[in-house]
Motif scaffolding. Structure first.
Motif, PDB file in Angstrom:
ATOM      1  N   GLU A  54      84.348 103.528  55.822  1.00  0.00           N
ATOM      2  CA  GLU A  54      85.741 103.732  56.182  1.00  0.00           C
ATOM      3  C   GLU A  54      86.686 102.858  55.383  1.00  0.00           C
ATOM      4  O   GLU A  54      87.850 103.202  55.222  1.00  0.00           O
ATOM      5  CB  GLU A  54      85.927 103.485  57.673  1.00  0.00           C
ATOM      6  CG  GLU A  54      85.166 104.496  58.522  1.00  0.00           C
ATOM      7  CD  GLU A  54      85.309 104.235  60.004  1.00  0.00           C
ATOM      8  OE1 GLU A  54      86.051 103.311  60.375  1.00  0.00           O
ATOM      9  OE2 GLU A  54      84.670 104.952  60.775  1.00  0.00           O
ATOM     10  N   ASP A  73      96.039 105.274  43.367  1.00  0.00           N
ATOM     11  CA  ASP A  73      95.095 106.220  43.973  1.00  0.00           C
ATOM     12  C   ASP A  73      94.579 107.178  42.907  1.00  0.00           C
ATOM     13  O   ASP A  73      95.306 107.554  41.989  1.00  0.00           O
ATOM     14  CB  ASP A  73      95.782 107.041  45.066  1.00  0.00           C
ATOM     15  CG  ASP A  73      96.156 106.205  46.280  1.00  0.00           C
ATOM     16  OD1 ASP A  73      95.525 105.160  46.483  1.00  0.00           O
ATOM     17  OD2 ASP A  73      97.080 106.600  47.003  1.00  0.00           O
ATOM     18  N   GLY A  76      93.287 113.514  43.794  1.00  0.00           N
ATOM     19  CA  GLY A  76      92.386 114.322  44.610  1.00  0.00           C
ATOM     20  C   GLY A  76      91.329 113.535  45.348  1.00  0.00           C
ATOM     21  O   GLY A  76      90.348 114.107  45.815  1.00  0.00           O
ATOM     22  N   SER A  77      91.488 112.238  45.480  1.00  0.00           N
ATOM     23  CA  SER A  77      90.476 111.404  46.133  1.00  0.00           C
ATOM     24  C   SER A  77      90.703 111.368  47.636  1.00  0.00           C
ATOM     25  O   SER A  77      91.825 111.508  48.122  1.00  0.00           O
ATOM     26  CB  SER A  77      90.533 109.986  45.571  1.00  0.00           C
ATOM     27  OG  SER A  77      89.624 109.152  46.259  1.00  0.00           O
ATOM     28  N   GLU A  78      89.613 111.175  48.381  1.00  0.00           N
ATOM     29  CA  GLU A  78      89.707 110.997  49.823  1.00  0.00           C
ATOM     30  C   GLU A  78      90.017 109.551  50.182  1.00  0.00           C
ATOM     31  O   GLU A  78      90.212 109.230  51.346  1.00  0.00           O
ATOM     32  CB  GLU A  78      88.396 111.442  50.480  1.00  0.00           C
ATOM     33  CG  GLU A  78      88.106 112.914  50.276  1.00  0.00           C
ATOM     34  CD  GLU A  78      86.804 113.343  50.899  1.00  0.00           C
ATOM     35  OE1 GLU A  78      86.188 112.543  51.643  1.00  0.00           O
ATOM     36  OE2 GLU A  78      86.384 114.477  50.649  1.00  0.00           O
ATOM     37  N   TRP A  79      90.045 108.678  49.194  1.00  0.00           N
ATOM     38  CA  TRP A  79      90.329 107.259  49.393  1.00  0.00           C
ATOM     39  C   TRP A  79      91.775 106.986  49.017  1.00  0.00           C
ATOM     40  O   TRP A  79      92.326 107.608  48.121  1.00  0.00           O
ATOM     41  CB  TRP A  79      89.419 106.402  48.527  1.00  0.00           C
ATOM     42  CG  TRP A  79      87.987 106.465  48.946  1.00  0.00           C
ATOM     43  CD1 TRP A  79      87.052 107.347  48.526  1.00  0.00           C
ATOM     44  CD2 TRP A  79      87.343 105.616  49.880  1.00  0.00           C
ATOM     45  NE1 TRP A  79      85.859 107.102  49.136  1.00  0.00           N
ATOM     46  CE2 TRP A  79      86.005 106.042  49.970  1.00  0.00           C
ATOM     47  CE3 TRP A  79      87.753 104.545  50.649  1.00  0.00           C
ATOM     48  CZ2 TRP A  79      85.084 105.426  50.800  1.00  0.00           C
ATOM     49  CZ3 TRP A  79      86.827 103.925  51.467  1.00  0.00           C
ATOM     50  CH2 TRP A  79      85.511 104.370  51.541  1.00  0.00           C
ATOM     51  N   SER A  80      92.370 106.015  49.686  1.00  0.00           N
ATOM     52  CA  SER A  80      93.721 105.596  49.333  1.00  0.00           C
ATOM     53  C   SER A  80      93.752 104.071  49.221  1.00  0.00           C
ATOM     54  O   SER A  80      93.056 103.370  49.955  1.00  0.00           O
ATOM     55  CB  SER A  80      94.738 106.071  50.364  1.00  0.00           C
ATOM     56  OG  SER A  80      94.471 105.471  51.618  1.00  0.00           O
ATOM     57  N   SER A  97      89.620 105.055  54.082  1.00  0.00           N
ATOM     58  CA  SER A  97      89.266 106.465  54.194  1.00  0.00           C
ATOM     59  C   SER A  97      88.712 106.703  55.582  1.00  0.00           C
ATOM     60  O   SER A  97      88.675 105.796  56.407  1.00  0.00           O
ATOM     61  CB  SER A  97      88.233 106.839  53.135  1.00  0.00           C
ATOM     62  OG  SER A  97      87.952 108.216  53.215  1.00  0.00           O
ATOM     63  N   VAL A 100      83.716 108.595  54.596  1.00  0.00           N
ATOM     64  CA  VAL A 100      83.383 109.440  53.458  1.00  0.00           C
ATOM     65  C   VAL A 100      81.950 109.184  52.999  1.00  0.00           C
ATOM     66  O   VAL A 100      81.503 108.048  52.940  1.00  0.00           O
ATOM     67  CB  VAL A 100      84.371 109.177  52.298  1.00  0.00           C
ATOM     68  CG1 VAL A 100      83.984 109.968  51.069  1.00  0.00           C
ATOM     69  CG2 VAL A 100      85.776 109.510  52.722  1.00  0.00           C
ATOM     70  N   GLY A 104      82.534 110.941  44.516  1.00  0.00           N
ATOM     71  CA  GLY A 104      83.947 111.213  44.259  1.00  0.00           C
ATOM     72  C   GLY A 104      84.564 110.047  43.516  1.00  0.00           C
ATOM     73  O   GLY A 104      83.874 109.163  43.001  1.00  0.00           O
TER      74      GLY A 104
END
Length: 181
Positions: A54, A73, A76-80, A97, A100, A104
């Motif tokens: 997370e 960032d 298109g990543s799921e992480w910020s 996140s 995940v 990626g």
């Protein structure tokens, strides 16, 4: 007997860890320097734990005069990137996140190399340190001198054989038995 078995089971459960950390590997991928000499790198991840991760805390360490310009960032990543700060050449980047897993991109950062031999940026995550190197430069196409390799020698030999065969044919064609028929 039940009490002893229950006590043994309880002691085994007490020794087992209740939470596990996700197994994460990172891999930076850098491009060529732009017109300002800035190299942009995207850091990819591979999380092999079923529960995922997370949040992550990474450090970017500037070595040999390298200067990290910015951390953003990844597209298109799921992480910020939830926070980033720099202290004496060491950037601390905290990513967030929602559980995940898989593969990626984590984030993208840009740095300016100094041109020195030991110039690099190192990324550290959970004791894993990965040096970041720019993509190798592709040399421009330059014409080279053609060296004499002796590749014409077979053609000379074939030509000489052809001349000898033609001469032998012309010298013996009137004497052959097939000519008199």
């Amino acid at each position: 007997m039940k009490k002893i078995f229950g006590l043994m089971l309880l002691s085994v459960l007490a020794l087992l860890p209740l939470n596990t950390k996700a197994a994460i590997s990172i891999n930076p991928n850098c491009g060529q320097a732009d017109s300002n000499g800035v190299i942009t790198c995207t850091v990819a991840y591979n999380i092999t734990d079923e529960e995922g991760a997370e949040s992550l805390s990474l450090t970017l360490t500037e070595k040999g005069g390298a200067e990290v310009v910015d951390v953003i960032d990844a597209t298109g990543s799921e992480w910020s990137v939830s926070s980033k700060n720099e202290d004496n050449g060491v950037w601390t980047v905290i990513l967030a996140s929602i559980g995940v897993t898989g593969e990626g991109n984590l984030f993208t950062f840009s740095y300016r190399p100094s041109g020195e031999e030991d110039c690099e940026v190192q990324i550290a995550l959970n004791g894993q340190t990965v040096p970041v190197a720019p993509a190798p430069e592709t040399p421009a196409d330059t014409p080279t001198d053609n060296k004499q390799t002796g590749a014409t020698l077979p053609y000379i030999a074939l030509g000489a054989i052809a001349v000898l065969a033609t001469g032998a044919y012309l010298a013996t064609r009137n004497k052959a038995k097939m000519y008199k028929i």
